[in-house]
Design a protein around this motif. Structure first.
Motif, PDB file in Angstrom:
ATOM      1  N   GLY A   1      12.748  11.036 -13.064  1.00  0.00           N
ATOM      2  CA  GLY A   1      11.630  11.932 -12.839  1.00  0.00           C
ATOM      3  C   GLY A   1      10.383  11.236 -12.324  1.00  0.00           C
ATOM      4  O   GLY A   1       9.481  11.880 -11.828  1.00  0.00           O
ATOM      5  N   GLY A   2      10.334   9.944 -12.421  1.00  0.00           N
ATOM      6  CA  GLY A   2       9.156   9.230 -11.929  1.00  0.00           C
ATOM      7  C   GLY A   2       9.464   8.561 -10.607  1.00  0.00           C
ATOM      8  O   GLY A   2      10.469   7.882 -10.473  1.00  0.00           O
ATOM      9  N   GLU A   3       8.635   8.792  -9.630  1.00  0.00           N
ATOM     10  CA  GLU A   3       8.844   8.168  -8.335  1.00  0.00           C
ATOM     11  C   GLU A   3       7.856   7.037  -8.197  1.00  0.00           C
ATOM     12  O   GLU A   3       6.657   7.223  -8.285  1.00  0.00           O
ATOM     13  CB  GLU A   3       8.642   9.181  -7.212  1.00  0.00           C
ATOM     14  CG  GLU A   3       9.355   8.782  -5.952  1.00  0.00           C
ATOM     15  CD  GLU A   3       9.293   9.868  -4.899  1.00  0.00           C
ATOM     16  OE1 GLU A   3       8.474   9.714  -3.988  1.00  0.00           O
ATOM     17  OE2 GLU A   3      10.055  10.832  -5.013  1.00  0.00           O
ATOM     18  N   LYS A   4       8.379   5.841  -8.004  1.00  0.00           N
ATOM     19  CA  LYS A   4       7.515   4.661  -7.915  1.00  0.00           C
ATOM     20  C   LYS A   4       7.023   4.445  -6.521  1.00  0.00           C
ATOM     21  O   LYS A   4       7.592   4.659  -5.555  1.00  0.00           O
ATOM     22  CB  LYS A   4       8.260   3.413  -8.359  1.00  0.00           C
ATOM     23  CG  LYS A   4       8.490   3.418  -9.849  1.00  0.00           C
ATOM     24  CD  LYS A   4       9.079   2.104 -10.280  1.00  0.00           C
ATOM     25  CE  LYS A   4       9.238   2.049 -11.764  1.00  0.00           C
ATOM     26  NZ  LYS A   4       9.786   0.814 -12.239  1.00  0.00           N
TER      27      LYS A   4
ATOM     28  N   SER B   1       0.814  -1.216   0.000  1.00  0.00           N
ATOM     29  CA  SER B   1       0.000   0.000   0.000  1.00  0.00           C
ATOM     30  C   SER B   1       0.850   1.269   0.000  1.00  0.00           C
ATOM     31  O   SER B   1       0.317   2.359  -0.179  1.00  0.00           O
ATOM     32  CB  SER B   1      -0.945   0.006   1.207  1.00  0.00           C
ATOM     33  OG  SER B   1      -0.196   0.083   2.403  1.00  0.00           O
ATOM     34  N   LEU B   2       2.156   1.116   0.197  1.00  0.00           N
ATOM     35  CA  LEU B   2       3.041   2.286   0.239  1.00  0.00           C
ATOM     36  C   LEU B   2       3.500   2.663  -1.170  1.00  0.00           C
ATOM     37  O   LEU B   2       3.647   1.808  -2.040  1.00  0.00           O
ATOM     38  CB  LEU B   2       4.266   1.994   1.115  1.00  0.00           C
ATOM     39  CG  LEU B   2       3.987   1.695   2.585  1.00  0.00           C
ATOM     40  CD1 LEU B   2       5.274   1.297   3.271  1.00  0.00           C
ATOM     41  CD2 LEU B   2       3.353   2.887   3.272  1.00  0.00           C
ATOM     42  N   LYS B   3       3.751   3.935  -1.346  1.00  0.00           N
ATOM     43  CA  LYS B   3       4.234   4.441  -2.632  1.00  0.00           C
ATOM     44  C   LYS B   3       5.430   5.356  -2.403  1.00  0.00           C
ATOM     45  O   LYS B   3       5.595   5.926  -1.325  1.00  0.00           O
ATOM     46  CB  LYS B   3       3.134   5.252  -3.343  1.00  0.00           C
ATOM     47  CG  LYS B   3       1.865   4.493  -3.623  1.00  0.00           C
ATOM     48  CD  LYS B   3       2.054   3.529  -4.762  1.00  0.00           C
ATOM     49  CE  LYS B   3       0.723   2.858  -5.084  1.00  0.00           C
ATOM     50  NZ  LYS B   3       0.812   1.437  -5.140  1.00  0.00           N
ATOM     51  N   GLY B   4       6.255   5.475  -3.423  1.00  0.00           N
ATOM     52  CA  GLY B   4       7.338   6.449  -3.437  1.00  0.00           C
ATOM     53  C   GLY B   4       8.360   6.280  -2.332  1.00  0.00           C
ATOM     54  O   GLY B   4       8.863   5.190  -2.063  1.00  0.00           O
TER      55      GLY B   4
END
Length: 170
Positions: free
Chosen positions: A167-170, A82-85
């Motif tokens: 530039g994209g944070e997963k 459930s966590l991001k970035g």
């Protein structure tokens, strides 16, 4: 970092060879024991000592090899999925650090056990081989666990940096 990856890849090849040899030995020993029971009506007691010790080795080295891949070890991912970035990265790195500490303690305690077995002159029950030989499987595999967890953490950090640099944070 490239030389570390080369060393770890070579170590993984050696670990795979040990796994294959150990599993083959387990298979042959158990087969011989079963045949001995049914044909000669006699069980070979030494097989139990070998198989149990080899099973410890196979289990720990298998866990070490599973650490090389992200998600290779069984875990509860209900929270982490459930966590991001950045929070996911912090969770992953924290989990790996705790795992490294646990495996370092396992390795240390295994080495202490080997020293105790050696100094006390303990022997196995059936073969009367020195017990420290079989006890040494735990700290040896513990070192592999620590190394592969460090490798996994380094791979995650470098891939996470590359993802955030794009530039994209997963």
């Amino acid at each position: 970092m490239k030389s570390f990856k080369k060393v770890m890849s070579a170590l993984a090849v050696c670990e795979n060879a040990v796994m294959v040899a150990s599993m083959l030995a387990i298979l042959v020993l158990i087969f011989v024991n079963v045949v001995g029971r049914f044909v000669f009506n006699h069980s070979f007691a030494f097989v139990d000592e070998f198989v149990v010790s080899l099973f410890v080795l196979v289990s720990l080295i298998g866990a070490a090899l599973a650490c090389r891949k992200d998600g290779g070890l069984i875990g509860l991912s209900l929270f982490s999925d459930s966590l991001k970035g950045r929070s996911r990265a912090v969770q992953k790195i924290t989990a790996n650090i705790v795992s490294i500490l646990y495996c370092a303690i396992l390795t240390y305690q295994g080495a202490v056990r080997v020293g105790q077995d050696y100094s006390q002159g303990l022997h196995t029950f059936v073969l009367h081989w020195p017990q420290w030989i079989f006890s040494a499987f735990v700290p040896i595999a513990g070192v592999f666990l620590v190394l592969h967890l460090i490798e996994n953490t380094a791979d995650f950090v470098s891939s996470h940096r590359a993802d955030t640099a794009e530039g994209g944070e997963k």
